[in-house]
Scaffold this active site. Structure first.
Site, mmCIF file in Angstrom:
data_model
loop_
_atom_site.group_PDB
_atom_site.id
_atom_site.type_symbol
_atom_site.label_atom_id
_atom_site.label_comp_id
_atom_site.label_asym_id
_atom_site.label_seq_id
_atom_site.Cartn_x
_atom_site.Cartn_y
_atom_site.Cartn_z
ATOM 1 N N CYS A 50 4.253 46.846 20.294
ATOM 2 C CA CYS A 50 2.931 46.082 19.901
ATOM 3 C C CYS A 50 2.099 46.668 18.403
ATOM 4 C CB CYS A 50 1.905 45.978 20.963
ATOM 5 S SG CYS A 50 0.120 45.591 20.490
ATOM 6 N N TYR A 181 1.468 35.896 12.850
ATOM 7 C CA TYR A 181 1.542 35.247 14.165
ATOM 8 C C TYR A 181 0.948 33.545 13.961
ATOM 9 C CZ TYR A 181 2.109 39.514 16.706
ATOM 10 O OH TYR A 181 2.541 40.720 17.078
#
Length: 339
Positions: A50, A181
């Site tokens: 992450c 994203y």
């Protein structure tokens, strides 16, 4: 299931927006939110996959907080209960005694809205989540945990530069950190093209800025560099192909590629990066984008160790401080994840 823990994200929806962290308590020197800074009281839960959790991993190491704030590393592959501790013996975190990070969330608030995200800081005595505010966490590690910093720790959020740092970080977040994203989870051509164009427009502006200076703000590493690095280090490995941010590769921009290598080779940055976790997470968890769950063999990672010559621009990575010491043995990245 939340993806890489960045808050509770609305993947697959049009006009992708990242939800704010639900638990925004702060751990401070004066404990004003009920969570005082105390050595050994808290456990930082991360995934090396992450980018948002990686900020906390890097900052913790740069500041020398390893002994004061222990760290749990979750499996990069989630199941229907999200982040799990299957990398540990018996599938339980040895400090918290839980199998899933969701157990700490449930102890804090049953049936809370949103997903289970990392980074998360858990109060060890109670087993409750203290905070999952990924935007504020690293700033507080730099400014509220100063009594526990190592000798020679860098000043990552100097007060005299905060306005400029905040401005740079806001642009990086909107167009780069979160922009990849928005491109990757776009559900329409126009939405994708808009997001992708914004990513590369910002990268070009950052490249122009970094052509004349070694770091984003001032002549030392700051929080702004940490936040940009965590996206850049994942760019060619996952964002270029998996998220279709493919106008060009990071390695094809001489300035950004040298800048990223400079940071990667700086103690506290590259020694926290696990490319195996990164690739397996993105390609195996995002089944809506990659239904086959096949993890690609490339790209070649050997270039991360090549000379960058950024030192010719001057600058002092740690200012008047010093580099962090060796990585604790239990936190070393396995050979499978290193270039």
């Amino acid at each position: 299931m939340s993806d890489t823990g960045e808050g509770n994200s609305a993947y697959g929806r049009r006009d992708f927006k990242r939800s704010k962290s639900h638990f925004t308590d702060r751990i401070t020197a004066d404990g004003r939110d009920g969570w005082p800074v105390e050595p050994g009281r808290y456990r930082l839960v991360v995934s090396r996959a992450c980018p948002w959790a990686s900020r906390a991993v890097i900052v913790r190491r740069l500041l020398g907080l390893e002994d004061a704030l222990s760290m749990a590393i979750a499996d990069p592959i989630q199941d229907d209960r999200s982040w799990r501790f299957t990398l540990d013996p018996d599938g339980r975190d040895p400090v918290l005694g839980i199998r899933f990070l969701s157990e700490a969330y449930d102890r804090r608030e049953t049936d809370y809205p949103g997903g289970v995200s990392v980074p998360a800081v858990v109060d060890v005595p109670s087993g409750k989540l203290a905070t999952n505010d990924y935007q504020q966490l690293t700033l507080d590690l730099a400014t509220e945990w100063t009594a526990l910093h190592r000798e020679g720790a860098p000043e990552l959020y100097p007060e005299r530069l905060r306005d400029e740092i905040d401005s740079v970080m806001a642009d990086v977040y909107e167009d780069v950190n979160n922009g990849v994203y928005r491109a990757g989870f776009a559900t329409g051509q126009e939405e994708y093209e808009s997001a992708c164009a914004a990513v590369f427009r910002r990268l070009e502006l950052l490249s122009a800025r970094l052509e004349r200076q070694r770091y984003l703000v001032g002549d030392t590493i700051t929080e702004a560099d940490v936040r940009l690095f965590t996206t850049l280090v994942r760019f060619d490995a996952v964002y270029h192909g998996h998220f279709k941010c493919n106008r060009w590769k990071l390695a094809e921009d001489p300035v950004l590629w040298a800048y990223a290598r400079d940071l990667f080779q700086t103690p506290g940055f590259g020694d926290t990066v696990d490319f195996d976790h990164i690739k397996r997470h993105y390609y195996r968890v995002h089944t809506g984008i990659n239904p086959s769950r096949i993890v690609p063999l490339g790209p070649d990672l050997s270039g991360w160790a090549t000379p960058h010559r950024r030192e010719e621009l001057g600058g002092r990575p740690f200012g008047d401080g010093t580099p962090p010491g060796p990585v604790p043995a239990a936190e070393k990245v396995p050979s499978a994840g290193r270039p």
